[in-house]
Motif scaffolding. Structure first.
Motif, PDB file in Angstrom:
ATOM      1  N   ALA A  54      62.856 -28.679 -15.109  1.00  0.00           N
ATOM      2  CA  ALA A  54      63.078 -28.039 -16.401  1.00  0.00           C
ATOM      3  C   ALA A  54      63.793 -26.712 -16.201  1.00  0.00           C
ATOM      4  N   ALA A  55      64.551 -26.296 -17.244  1.00  0.00           N
ATOM      5  CA  ALA A  55      65.154 -24.963 -17.188  1.00  0.00           C
ATOM      6  C   ALA A  55      64.056 -23.924 -17.032  1.00  0.00           C
ATOM      7  N   LEU A  56      62.914 -24.193 -17.681  1.00  0.00           N
ATOM      8  CA  LEU A  56      61.737 -23.329 -17.540  1.00  0.00           C
ATOM      9  C   LEU A  56      60.488 -24.188 -17.687  1.00  0.00           C
ATOM     10  N   CYS A  57      59.572 -24.049 -16.764  1.00  0.00           N
ATOM     11  CA  CYS A  57      58.279 -24.726 -16.859  1.00  0.00           C
ATOM     12  C   CYS A  57      57.203 -23.729 -16.476  1.00  0.00           C
ATOM     13  N   GLU A  58      56.199 -23.613 -17.341  1.00  0.00           N
ATOM     14  CA  GLU A  58      55.130 -22.645 -17.086  1.00  0.00           C
ATOM     15  C   GLU A  58      53.780 -23.346 -17.239  1.00  0.00           C
ATOM     16  N   VAL A  59      52.949 -23.192 -16.203  1.00  0.00           N
ATOM     17  CA  VAL A  59      51.606 -23.780 -16.217  1.00  0.00           C
ATOM     18  C   VAL A  59      50.586 -22.665 -16.060  1.00  0.00           C
ATOM     19  N   ASN A  60      49.596 -22.645 -16.935  1.00  0.00           N
ATOM     20  CA  ASN A  60      48.500 -21.688 -16.842  1.00  0.00           C
ATOM     21  C   ASN A  60      47.230 -22.442 -16.464  1.00  0.00           C
ATOM     22  N   LEU A  65      37.603 -21.968  -7.687  1.00  0.00           N
ATOM     23  CA  LEU A  65      36.635 -21.021  -7.120  1.00  0.00           C
ATOM     24  C   LEU A  65      36.976 -20.583  -5.711  1.00  0.00           C
ATOM     25  N   LYS A  66      37.392 -21.497  -4.862  1.00  0.00           N
ATOM     26  CA  LYS A  66      37.627 -21.169  -3.454  1.00  0.00           C
ATOM     27  C   LYS A  66      39.099 -20.940  -3.125  1.00  0.00           C
ATOM     28  N   LEU A  67      39.941 -20.863  -4.147  1.00  0.00           N
ATOM     29  CA  LEU A  67      41.362 -20.645  -3.892  1.00  0.00           C
ATOM     30  C   LEU A  67      41.613 -19.193  -3.502  1.00  0.00           C
ATOM     31  N   GLU A  68      42.059 -18.991  -2.271  1.00  0.00           N
ATOM     32  CA  GLU A  68      42.370 -17.653  -1.769  1.00  0.00           C
ATOM     33  C   GLU A  68      43.695 -17.706  -1.027  1.00  0.00           C
ATOM     34  N   SER A  69      44.383 -16.575  -1.001  1.00  0.00           N
ATOM     35  CA  SER A  69      45.645 -16.493  -0.270  1.00  0.00           C
ATOM     36  C   SER A  69      45.839 -15.085   0.263  1.00  0.00           C
ATOM     37  N   GLU A  70      46.180 -15.003   1.565  1.00  0.00           N
ATOM     38  CA  GLU A  70      46.498 -13.700   2.143  1.00  0.00           C
ATOM     39  C   GLU A  70      47.897 -13.249   1.749  1.00  0.00           C
ATOM     40  N   ALA A  71      48.757 -14.208   1.426  1.00  0.00           N
ATOM     41  CA  ALA A  71      50.158 -13.881   1.138  1.00  0.00           C
ATOM     42  C   ALA A  71      50.393 -13.510  -0.324  1.00  0.00           C
ATOM     43  N   TYR A  72      49.516 -13.976  -1.225  1.00  0.00           N
ATOM     44  CA  TYR A  72      49.761 -13.772  -2.653  1.00  0.00           C
ATOM     45  C   TYR A  72      48.513 -13.221  -3.338  1.00  0.00           C
ATOM     46  N   SER A  73      48.753 -12.309  -4.264  1.00  0.00           N
ATOM     47  CA  SER A  73      47.662 -11.758  -5.071  1.00  0.00           C
ATOM     48  C   SER A  73      47.498 -12.637  -6.306  1.00  0.00           C
ATOM     49  N   LEU A  74      46.307 -13.200  -6.483  1.00  0.00           N
ATOM     50  CA  LEU A  74      46.084 -14.169  -7.557  1.00  0.00           C
ATOM     51  C   LEU A  74      45.142 -13.623  -8.618  1.00  0.00           C
ATOM     52  N   GLU A  75      45.516 -13.833  -9.873  1.00  0.00           N
ATOM     53  CA  GLU A  75      44.674 -13.446 -10.999  1.00  0.00           C
ATOM     54  C   GLU A  75      43.628 -14.536 -11.254  1.00  0.00           C
ATOM     55  N   GLU A  76      42.636 -14.205 -12.071  1.00  0.00           N
ATOM     56  CA  GLU A  76      41.635 -15.213 -12.446  1.00  0.00           C
ATOM     57  C   GLU A  76      42.274 -16.299 -13.306  1.00  0.00           C
ATOM     58  N   GLU A  77      43.273 -15.920 -14.082  1.00  0.00           N
ATOM     59  CA  GLU A  77      44.068 -16.886 -14.829  1.00  0.00           C
ATOM     60  C   GLU A  77      45.435 -16.955 -14.149  1.00  0.00           C
ATOM     61  N   VAL A  78      45.671 -18.017 -13.390  1.00  0.00           N
ATOM     62  CA  VAL A  78      46.883 -18.128 -12.580  1.00  0.00           C
ATOM     63  C   VAL A  78      48.027 -18.699 -13.429  1.00  0.00           C
ATOM     64  N   THR A  79      49.214 -18.116 -13.259  1.00  0.00           N
ATOM     65  CA  THR A  79      50.404 -18.607 -13.950  1.00  0.00           C
ATOM     66  C   THR A  79      51.422 -19.058 -12.911  1.00  0.00           C
ATOM     67  N   ILE A  80      51.824 -20.328 -13.000  1.00  0.00           N
ATOM     68  CA  ILE A  80      52.860 -20.874 -12.123  1.00  0.00           C
ATOM     69  C   ILE A  80      54.101 -21.114 -12.981  1.00  0.00           C
ATOM     70  N   LYS A  81      55.204 -20.548 -12.536  1.00  0.00           N
ATOM     71  CA  LYS A  81      56.438 -20.668 -13.319  1.00  0.00           C
ATOM     72  C   LYS A  81      57.537 -21.253 -12.442  1.00  0.00           C
ATOM     73  N   THR A  82      58.262 -22.233 -12.991  1.00  0.00           N
ATOM     74  CA  THR A  82      59.417 -22.827 -12.313  1.00  0.00           C
ATOM     75  C   THR A  82      60.642 -22.575 -13.175  1.00  0.00           C
ATOM     76  N   VAL A  83      61.670 -21.985 -12.566  1.00  0.00           N
ATOM     77  CA  VAL A  83      62.896 -21.642 -13.292  1.00  0.00           C
ATOM     78  C   VAL A  83      64.072 -22.316 -12.608  1.00  0.00           C
ATOM     79  N   LYS A  84      64.910 -22.998 -13.395  1.00  0.00           N
ATOM     80  CA  LYS A  84      66.093 -23.654 -12.848  1.00  0.00           C
ATOM     81  C   LYS A  84      67.337 -23.021 -13.448  1.00  0.00           C
TER      82      LYS A  84
END
Length: 508
Positions: A54-60, A65-84
């Protein structure tokens, strides 16, 4: 859980926005309307390879519970965005992330089952499932597994060291010979600090000694007038000590020169020149005598190190031989635990498989040389048929049964995406699949495309996808609309009253 999907300009969708509920979310609609397009947008948001973007796709979504990442700072409400634009870019909570990293991050939480997919029964995955079940309930196995993995990691590390030594053995012989040659060459010359400077001075003196002796023969005449000069000073009543001291110094210098000349005459000039040649060669190669001596000490240390390597090789070979025996014993113990647990899983699976109209499943174990996972190769037989001979539908029904049988153990929940998993099955099989998926939806948020009425009737949220004038749209159905859509699935675009009654019955 996924809470919202928004996309723009994706195939036949100009724009779409959907808010999702917990539990089972079912997509229905006519063939070609765009159900798979929507599903692919969700999958692509979690790093799966899908056609188009998609030109733009956004998933909230709510952060697992156990999702952690040293590379990325994550909010309690995660937003994943794909832009083409010129290329596809992915973002998580505003931070650029690669597709691969996105897939790895959500792999434990977003699973995808398709009727076209026949994966999931590889030996390592079967062993991981059995291992997970054991780790969740058996402390003895947990301790044994931890010990095995720790000791295997040490064994593997030492084996790599030994292999490196063996690979370098030919080079090692050359290095030892070279180091010995260098040490012997310098020791043969046995240079002394500043020796070259002293020899150069001797060489300089040798080159002048004949001239000095010739001049001194004439200069000694000065002593013939010594007494006369002293008499002049006496007659003049003047102090002659300065003259006397000076002449004594000249006499001493002449005597020292004569003594040096005698010493030089006794020296072997060729030997001195040869010595200077050796020292000059060392200086040309190493920079100075001091550097040559330092280099010799370094090579001596290298030789000591090479001798230690030979000792290390012998010690490593002994360690690896003994540890391989111990690891074989531990791997066999792990295998006994796994085979016993596999029988228990088979027993628990039997009812689920029967409900899905499938024969009994049996795990098979074959021995292999031990590695990080132990010494087991695991496979399954379904009614006597190997996993690689099963149809896609059979595969996915078995996987559903496995998921259902392990709820509350290793399953951590998350999102389960099912693509036409109830396609090409009989009515009884469709009912059984719907029941199984409904049970799984108590743990997972499940997204399913379906062309069967039974799964649609079980949905906690029913979405319909339609297309008109080459434009697709998606919307959530209310209770009445759900009955109408289920009746359409049963009887086609113009459902009969019997189809409507059956749809109502399925919903109750």
């Amino acid at each position: 859980m996924i809470e919202r999907l928004y996309l723009r300009e994706l195939v036949t969708f100009s724009e779409a926005e959907v808010e999702f509920e917990k539990g089972l979310v079912v997509f229905t609609g006519p063939s070609g309307a765009g159900k798979s397009v929507l599903m692919s947008a969700i999958l692509a948001s979690f790093g799966h390879s899908t056609p188009g973007a998609a030109a733009l796709c956004e998933v909230n979504l709510a952060k697992p519970l156990k999702l952690e990442s040293e590379a990325y700072s994550l909010e309690e409400e995660v937003t994943i965005k794909t832009v083409k634009k010129e290329k596809v870019r992915h973002y998580i909570d505003g931070q650029n992330i690669s597709k691969k990293a996105l897939g790895e991050l959500f792999a434990p939480y977003v699973q995808y089952l398709s009727v076209r997919d026949k994966g999931g029964f590889e030996s390592e995955k079967l062993l991981a499932m059995i291992e997970s079940s054991l780790l969740a309930q058996d402390k003895r196995y947990k301790k044994l597994s931890k010990e095995y993995k720790k000791r295997y990691a040490t064994y593997k590390n030492q084996l790599l060291k030994l292999n490196k030594i063996r690979e370098d053995e030919a080079k090692l012989t050359e290095l030892i010979e070279f180091a010995r040659y260098e040490v012997e060459k310098i020791e043969k010359i046995d240079p002394k600090v500043r020796e070259d400077e002293e020899l150069m001075q001797v060489k300089h003196q040798l080159s002048r000694i004949d001239k000095i002796k010739e001049v001194m023969q004439h200069a000694t005449a000065i002593f013939d007038a010594e007494s006369s000069v002293q008499e002049v000073y006496r007659l003049l009543d003047k102090d002659a000590s300065v003259f006397t001291d000076a002449l004594n110094q000249v006499r001493a210098d002449f005597e020292e020169t004569e003594s040096l000349a005698e010493e030089l005459e006794e020296m072997d000039v060729e030997q001195i020149l040869d010595r200077l040649s050796d020292l000059t060669a060392l200086k040309n190669r190493y920079g100075s005598v001091e550097e040559a001596l330092r280099y010799k000490e370094e090579k001596k240390k290298e030789l000591t190190g090479y001798e230690n390597i030979e000792q290390d090789k012998s010690m490593l070979e002994n360690f690896i031989r003994m540890e391989a025996g111990e690891l074989n014993i531990l791997a066999q113990q792990l295998s006994r635990y796994r085979q016993k647990e596999a029988v228990e899983i088979e027993r628990k699976l039997s009812d689920y498989l029967a409900a899905l109209k499938l024969p009994a499943l049996a795990f098979t174990f074959t021995a292999k040389p031990f590695d990080e996972s132990g010494s087991d190769i695991c496979d399954v037989l379904l009614g006597g048929s190997r996993a690689d001979t099963l149809s896609g539908g059979e595969f996915n029904r078995v996987r559903l049964a496995l998921m259902a049988s392990t709820i509350g153990k290793e399953n951590r929940g998350g999102v389960l995406i099912l693509d036409e998993i109830d396609a090409n099955v009989s009515g009884d099989e469709s009912i059984a699949i719907a029941e199984m998926i409904a049970q799984l939806s108590k743990v997972y948020q499940i997204f399913a495309i379906s062309h069967q009425p039974h799964l649609s009737a079980k949905a906690d949220q029913h979405l319909v996808v339609n297309k008109a004038a080459q434009k697709s749209e998606v919307r959530s159905l209310d209770d009445k609309e759900r009955i109408d859509e289920i009746a359409r699935i049963i009887a086609g675009e113009n459902p009969t009253s019997q189809a409507l009654e059956f749809a109502k019955k399925l919903r109750n």
